[in-house]
Design a protein around this motif. Structure first.
Motif, PDB file in Angstrom:
ATOM      1  N   THR A  41      -9.774  -1.838  12.220  1.00 33.61           N
ATOM      2  CA  THR A  41      -9.021  -1.234  11.107  1.00 33.61           C
ATOM      3  C   THR A  41      -8.313   0.175  11.499  1.00 33.61           C
ATOM      4  OG1 THR A  41      -9.164  -2.848   9.570  1.00 33.61           O
ATOM      5  CG2 THR A  41      -8.119  -0.906   9.096  1.00 33.61           C
ATOM      6  N   VAL A  42      -6.736   0.408  12.147  1.00 32.42           N
ATOM      7  CA  VAL A  42      -7.090   2.225  11.510  1.00 32.42           C
ATOM      8  C   VAL A  42      -6.353   2.363   9.592  1.00 32.42           C
ATOM      9  CG1 VAL A  42      -4.976   3.181  12.159  1.00 32.42           C
ATOM     10  CG2 VAL A  42      -5.952   2.272  13.831  1.00 32.42           C
ATOM     11  N   PRO A  56       1.449  13.740   5.827  1.00 31.30           N
ATOM     12  CA  PRO A  56       2.435  13.641   4.600  1.00 31.30           C
ATOM     13  C   PRO A  56       2.438  11.857   4.367  1.00 31.30           C
ATOM     14  CG  PRO A  56       3.556  14.737   6.025  1.00 31.30           C
ATOM     15  CD  PRO A  56       1.784  14.876   6.704  1.00 31.30           C
ATOM     16  N   SER A  57       2.846  11.537   6.119  1.00 29.61           N
ATOM     17  CA  SER A  57       3.966   9.951   5.742  1.00 29.61           C
ATOM     18  C   SER A  57       3.190   9.217   6.600  1.00 29.61           C
ATOM     19  CB  SER A  57       4.965  10.413   6.484  1.00 29.61           C
ATOM     20  OG  SER A  57       5.884  11.194   6.302  1.00 29.61           O
ATOM     21  N   PRO A  58       2.656   8.100   5.984  1.00 28.37           N
ATOM     22  CA  PRO A  58       1.010   7.413   5.902  1.00 28.37           C
ATOM     23  C   PRO A  58       2.107   5.824   7.323  1.00 28.37           C
ATOM     24  CG  PRO A  58       1.190   6.939   4.119  1.00 28.37           C
ATOM     25  CD  PRO A  58       2.206   8.494   4.101  1.00 28.37           C
ATOM     26  N   PHE A  59       3.841   6.231   6.511  1.00 24.66           N
ATOM     27  CA  PHE A  59       4.329   4.045   7.163  1.00 24.66           C
ATOM     28  C   PHE A  59       4.948   4.989   7.827  1.00 24.66           C
ATOM     29  CE2 PHE A  59       3.567   3.941   2.404  1.00 24.66           C
ATOM     30  CZ  PHE A  59       3.289   2.489   2.438  1.00 24.66           C
ATOM     31  N   ALA A  60       5.339   5.823   8.267  1.00 16.81           N
ATOM     32  CA  ALA A  60       6.390   6.036   9.792  1.00 16.81           C
ATOM     33  C   ALA A  60       5.202   5.970  10.637  1.00 16.81           C
ATOM     34  CB  ALA A  60       6.335   7.851   9.429  1.00 16.81           C
ATOM     35  N   PHE A  61       3.780   6.752  10.241  1.00 13.90           N
ATOM     36  CA  PHE A  61       2.981   6.689  10.851  1.00 13.90           C
ATOM     37  C   PHE A  61       2.192   5.304  11.628  1.00 13.90           C
ATOM     38  CE2 PHE A  61      -1.722   6.845  12.162  1.00 13.90           C
ATOM     39  CZ  PHE A  61      -2.187   7.475  13.119  1.00 13.90           C
ATOM     40  N   ALA A  62       1.710   4.609  10.642  1.00 16.64           N
ATOM     41  CA  ALA A  62       1.595   3.082  10.810  1.00 16.64           C
ATOM     42  C   ALA A  62       2.507   1.932  11.704  1.00 16.64           C
ATOM     43  CB  ALA A  62       1.033   2.170   9.341  1.00 16.64           C
ATOM     44  N   GLY A  63       3.647   2.523  11.811  1.00 19.47           N
ATOM     45  CA  GLY A  63       5.088   2.378  12.043  1.00 19.47           C
ATOM     46  C   GLY A  63       5.078   2.442  13.892  1.00 19.47           C
ATOM     47  N   ALA A  64       4.247   3.875  14.278  1.00 20.29           N
ATOM     48  CA  ALA A  64       3.797   3.610  15.288  1.00 20.29           C
ATOM     49  C   ALA A  64       2.974   3.170  16.293  1.00 20.29           C
ATOM     50  CB  ALA A  64       4.274   5.395  15.595  1.00 20.29           C
ATOM     51  N   GLY A  67       4.282   0.018  16.708  1.00 15.78           N
ATOM     52  CA  GLY A  67       4.761  -0.206  17.742  1.00 15.78           C
ATOM     53  C   GLY A  67       3.715  -0.231  19.513  1.00 15.78           C
ATOM     54  N   ALA A  68       2.257   0.150  19.244  1.00 16.64           N
ATOM     55  CA  ALA A  68       1.180   1.161  20.451  1.00 16.64           C
ATOM     56  C   ALA A  68       0.417  -0.284  20.196  1.00 16.64           C
ATOM     57  CB  ALA A  68       0.695   2.343  19.848  1.00 16.64           C
ATOM     58  N   THR A  69       0.278  -1.382  19.646  1.00 17.15           N
ATOM     59  CA  THR A  69      -0.812  -1.882  19.086  1.00 17.15           C
ATOM     60  C   THR A  69      -0.598  -4.075  19.113  1.00 17.15           C
ATOM     61  OG1 THR A  69      -0.983  -1.758  16.780  1.00 17.15           O
ATOM     62  CG2 THR A  69      -2.764  -0.677  18.538  1.00 17.15           C
ATOM     63  N   ARG A  70      -0.989  -4.739  19.289  1.00 17.92           N
ATOM     64  CA  ARG A  70      -1.096  -6.192  19.219  1.00 17.92           C
ATOM     65  C   ARG A  70      -1.519  -6.289  17.844  1.00 17.92           C
ATOM     66  NH1 ARG A  70       2.564  -4.199  21.016  1.00 17.92           N
ATOM     67  NH2 ARG A  70       3.512  -4.489  22.489  1.00 17.92           N
ATOM     68  N   THR A  71      -3.023  -6.448  17.744  1.00 22.47           N
ATOM     69  CA  THR A  71      -3.234  -7.381  16.262  1.00 22.47           C
ATOM     70  C   THR A  71      -4.686  -6.351  15.452  1.00 22.47           C
ATOM     71  OG1 THR A  71      -5.579  -6.761  18.136  1.00 22.47           O
ATOM     72  CG2 THR A  71      -4.080  -8.664  18.375  1.00 22.47           C
ATOM     73  N   ILE A  72      -4.818  -4.803  15.599  1.00 24.43           N
ATOM     74  CA  ILE A  72      -5.227  -4.283  15.002  1.00 24.43           C
ATOM     75  C   ILE A  72      -4.640  -3.988  13.370  1.00 24.43           C
ATOM     76  CG2 ILE A  72      -4.568  -1.795  15.332  1.00 24.43           C
ATOM     77  CD1 ILE A  72      -7.069  -1.028  16.044  1.00 24.43           C
ATOM     78  N   ALA A  73      -5.024  -4.369  12.185  1.00 24.04           N
ATOM     79  CA  ALA A  73      -4.515  -3.627  10.887  1.00 24.04           C
ATOM     80  C   ALA A  73      -4.200  -2.301  10.601  1.00 24.04           C
ATOM     81  CB  ALA A  73      -5.629  -4.665   9.892  1.00 24.04           C
ATOM     82  N   VAL A  74      -3.264  -1.961  10.480  1.00 21.21           N
ATOM     83  CA  VAL A  74      -3.439  -0.839   9.491  1.00 21.21           C
ATOM     84  C   VAL A  74      -3.496  -0.740   7.758  1.00 21.21           C
ATOM     85  CG1 VAL A  74      -1.939   1.733   9.572  1.00 21.21           C
ATOM     86  CG2 VAL A  74      -1.865   0.288  11.262  1.00 21.21           C
ATOM     87  N   THR A  75      -4.319   0.139   7.026  1.00 15.71           N
ATOM     88  CA  THR A  75      -4.392   0.025   6.331  1.00 15.71           C
ATOM     89  C   THR A  75      -4.630   1.639   5.530  1.00 15.71           C
ATOM     90  OG1 THR A  75      -6.277  -1.224   5.627  1.00 15.71           O
ATOM     91  CG2 THR A  75      -6.086   0.339   3.843  1.00 15.71           C
ATOM     92  N   VAL A  76      -3.587   1.071   4.605  1.00 12.99           N
ATOM     93  CA  VAL A  76      -2.283   2.874   4.066  1.00 12.99           C
ATOM     94  C   VAL A  76      -3.571   3.498   2.989  1.00 12.99           C
ATOM     95  CG1 VAL A  76      -1.081   4.280   2.912  1.00 12.99           C
ATOM     96  CG2 VAL A  76      -0.706   3.154   5.134  1.00 12.99           C
ATOM     97  N   SER A  77      -4.617   3.969   2.827  1.00  9.73           N
ATOM     98  CA  SER A  77      -6.082   3.980   1.367  1.00  9.73           C
ATOM     99  C   SER A  77      -5.533   5.553   1.173  1.00  9.73           C
ATOM    100  CB  SER A  77      -6.601   3.833   2.071  1.00  9.73           C
ATOM    101  OG  SER A  77      -8.120   4.304   1.325  1.00  9.73           O
ATOM    102  N   ALA A  78      -4.482   6.106   0.448  1.00  3.81           N
ATOM    103  CA  ALA A  78      -4.128   5.107  -0.697  1.00  3.81           C
ATOM    104  C   ALA A  78      -2.430   5.610  -0.542  1.00  3.81           C
ATOM    105  CB  ALA A  78      -4.368   5.306  -1.780  1.00  3.81           C
TER     106      ALA A  78
END
Length: 323
Positions: A41-42, A56-64, A67-78
């Protein structure tokens, strides 16, 4: 195998736009490398108006990251729920869920910094009611059907990839948060190891006739940095950890409970405390942690040192862990 997490909050005190941009790009490269080496997980998070450039923008970062990965999860916490428009957040999460094939995990909290609410002109005293509305709206929006919202009929598209909806947890350290999660039949994410609160959540599930589960930090969940020579690393980079620890501690009142809360005021105290740990690869394996949270860019850590830590973690620690 233990859960492995690479955490990014992109803190860099006094950063220029050029250096912060380089840090963001390095974090994406690190996420791709972590993905290639089997990290689970990231983890990222949300804070606003912080002088040290806290993300300040975790979902923008998650989208990037997606785009750079294939299997890893991204947890926005919180995500700080009451600061977001519910319909727009439903759309953003749905798009990320589609983009990633269901790899997004969102923990919705209400935050603990009144100044963040003031920044967005959101009333602090209404945060509980706003959080209720947000969660209820997300669940309705992701059905793809029409529903009533603030006195009008709305419909949100597209529908997410994940059925019945993207993974959404309610975060917090209060009974109100536990009740909120149970009432909505959502999983609960206590912000620290709080077995009593977990038991209360389960009682509330029975009370509301709903089903849910808990994702709770273990009693020991330190933030890790891996180095061949921890003494050298503490001497050279301890101030980065201390900066982050002191920033985080300054936001937390006495009733806020967190797995990474520190009371240290010096590097020496921080090292002794154990919330942040610099370990050799061998020490990390021997520690027997259930969750390994690597924090390679903590507190403005130089990018090259962050890479050294990540390489040791991925290439030396992970292969040595029990399957």
């Amino acid at each position: 195998m233990p859960v492995s997490v690479v955490r990014f909050n992109l803190v860099e005190p006094g950063a220029s736009p050029a250096s912060l941009g380089a840090r963001y790009r390095a974090a994406l490269d690190m996420a791709a490398y972590a993905d290639e080496h089997g990290v689970t997980t990231v983890q990222t998070e949300e804070h606003h108006g912080v002088g040290n450039n806290w993300l300040p923008s975790p979902f923008a970062f998650a989208g990037a990251v997606f785009g750079a990965t294939r299997t890893i999860a991204v947890t926005v916490s919180a995500v700080i729920g009451p600061l977001h428009d519910p319909l727009r957040l439903a759309e953003d999460i749905a798009v990320l869920d589609l983009l990633s094939g269901g790899r997004l995990v969102t923990v919705a909290g209400i935050g603990y910094r009144p100044e963040e609410y003031a920044l967005f002109d959101v009333e602090w005293k209404r945060r509980g009611r706003l959080q209720d509305e947000l969660l209820e709206t997300l669940l309705k929006a992701w059905t793809g059907e029409e529903f009533e919202y603030r006195g009008r009929t709305v419909r949100v598209t597209p529908r997410p990839f994940t059925d019945p909806h993207p993974l959404l947890l309610v975060g917090g350290s209060s009974r109100a948060a536990a009740r909120r999660a149970a009432r909505l039949g959502l999983p609960f994410f206590p912000s620290a190891h709080l077995p009593g609160l977990e038991a209360y959540y389960k009682e509330q599930l029975t009370e509301y006739g709903t089903e849910g589960w808990t994702m709770m930090p273990t009693a020991e969940t330190p933030l890790l940095h891996i180095a061949e020579d921890p003494d050298r690393a503490w001497a050279e980079y301890g101030e980065h950890f201390l900066h982050e620890a002191r920033t985080y501690a300054s936001w937390q009142s006495g009733d806020i409970r967190s797995a990474v809360r520190s009371e240290a005021t010096t590097v020496e105290q921080l090292r002794a405390e154990g919330v942040y740990r610099i370990l050799t690869p061998e020490e990390c394996v021997a520690a027997g942690l259930e969750n390994l949270v690597l924090h390679p860019l903590a507190g403005g850590m130089p990018v090259e040192e962050g890479w050294r830590s990540l390489h040791l973690f991925a290439e030396t620690v992970l292969p040595a862990l029990p399957a």
